[in-house]
Structures are given as structure tokens and as C-alpha cells.
Design an enzyme around this catalytic site. Structure first.
Site, mmCIF file in Angstrom:
data_model
loop_
_atom_site.group_PDB
_atom_site.id
_atom_site.type_symbol
_atom_site.label_atom_id
_atom_site.label_comp_id
_atom_site.label_asym_id
_atom_site.label_seq_id
_atom_site.Cartn_x
_atom_site.Cartn_y
_atom_site.Cartn_z
ATOM 1 N N HIS A 18 0.838 -1.205 0.000
ATOM 2 C CA HIS A 18 0.000 0.000 0.000
ATOM 3 C C HIS A 18 0.878 1.263 0.000
ATOM 4 C CE1 HIS A 18 -3.032 -2.773 2.160
ATOM 5 N NE2 HIS A 18 -3.460 -2.612 0.934
ATOM 6 N N SER A 129 -2.913 -8.074 2.795
ATOM 7 C CA SER A 129 -3.305 -7.888 4.197
ATOM 8 C C SER A 129 -3.791 -9.203 4.791
ATOM 9 C CB SER A 129 -4.421 -6.847 4.299
ATOM 10 O OG SER A 129 -3.968 -5.604 3.844
#
Ligand code: ADP
Length: 159
Positions: A18, A129
Site C-alpha cells: 500500500h 493484508s
């Protein structure tokens, strides 16, 4: 006009993958707003406030990055903050299938919005994630995948 991009996601947790998208996005846009989607019906693994704090710390020196938390449609929040771009990352064809649908819907809701996709940097492609949550749940170190210290995260998570 200022070119503002909203980078929406769950960020549970925010990873180096990210971070890479945000930093590369800064070369394209005047401002990148990281939007943590807080879907009240979905239970998070890492607490929302903690994640917001850690993302803010990660970009403390970047004056063109800020973090918002929202519980709304992404297109609505984009319009509200004056973003005419959505920033998303693509790792593989599975991401593409998913992103294609969302991008179409977002443009249906807010016709001025364009979704810009950045292809993952190869060394960050395996990071997701959900994998990090699984590793962390069973005590495996995940420090290498996060742009902040996990000790900090655990400390905040427990407070
Ligand atoms: P969501 O729940 O909306 O899919 P995520 O927090 O999982 O949100 O991801 C936000 C965005 O970041 C998505 O566009 C996703 O494809 C992208 N992304 C996640 N990990 C990586 C990575 N390692 N490299 C590039 N993009 C990534």
C-alpha cells in the site's frame, strides 16, 4: 485545479504494498488521501484508530498525504473531498476482475471519477493484508511487510 486522488481500502493492516502505491501516486497527483473504509458490518483484525494512527505516522513527512476514515460509498466520499481520481493497485488477474467491477460502479455513481491503477512493484506482489493477518494470528513475525514497527502496533492495539 488540484489533482486529488482517493486511495480507498480496508488497510487491515496497511502494508508496504500500500505504501508503494501511495508514494508512486504522489508523482501523479497533488494530493493522495488514504481512505480507510470502515464497514460497520465487517469486523476488523487491527483496530481502526490504531491503523489510522500508524498510517499517519508513516507519512508524517509527506505534506500531500492525509488519512480519512469513512463509512459510506467510496464514490460519495471521493466527491465530498473533491477527489476526481481513485487510486488502486493491481497485483494479478484476480485483482483485475474485482477492480474492473468496482471501477465501473464508481463511475456510474460519480461520472467525473477516473480510477487509476498502478501495477504492483514485483518485490511487493506477494504481500496481502489477509496473509499478514494469518501470519500475525499465529505469532509469525510480519515486520518485513509493514512500513511501521509492529511493536508499536501491538502496543497501540492493546491500549
Ligand atoms: P480492499 O479491501 O478495498 O480490497 P485492501 O486494503 O486490501 O482493500 O487494498 C487496497 C488496494 O491496494 C487495492 O487496490 C489492492 O489491490 C491494493 N494492494 C494491496 N496490496 C498490494 C500490493 N502488495 N501491491 C499493490 N497493490 C496492492
Amino acid at each position: 485545479m488540484k489533482r486529488i486522488a482517493l486511495f480507498p481500502g480496508s488497510f487491515d493492516p496497511f502494508t508496504k504494498g500500500h505504501e508503494d502505491i501511495v508514494l508512486r501516486g504522489l508523482r501523479l497527483f497533488d494530493e493522495v488521501v488514504i481512505g480507510i473504509g470502515n464497514n460497520a458490518t465487517k469486523k476488523r483484525y487491527f483496530t481502526l484508530d490504531v491503523m489510522q494512527e500508524l498510517i499517519e505516522r508513516t507519512f508524517a513527512r509527506e505534506k500531500n498525504v492525509r488519512v480519512v476514515v469513512y463509512d459510506d460509498l467510496t464514490a460519495h466520499i471521493a466527491r465530498e473531498i473533491g477527489a476526481t481520481f481513485l487510486l488502486r493497485g493491481l497485483r494479478n488477474t484476480t485483482d483485475f476482475e474485482y477492480e474492473n467491477g468496482i471501477a465501473q460502479v464508481n463511475r456510474y455513481i460519480y461520472s467525473e471519477i477516473e480510477t487509476v491503477f498502478l501495477i504492483t512493484s514485483p518485490h511487493l506482489a506477494p504481500i496481502s493484508s489477509s496473509i499478514i493477518r494469518d501470519l500475525h494470528r499465529y505469532g509469525q513475525s510480519v515486520d518485513d511487510f509493514l512500513p511501521y514497527s509492529l511493536r508499536e502496533l501491538d502496543k497501540l492495539n492493546q491500549s
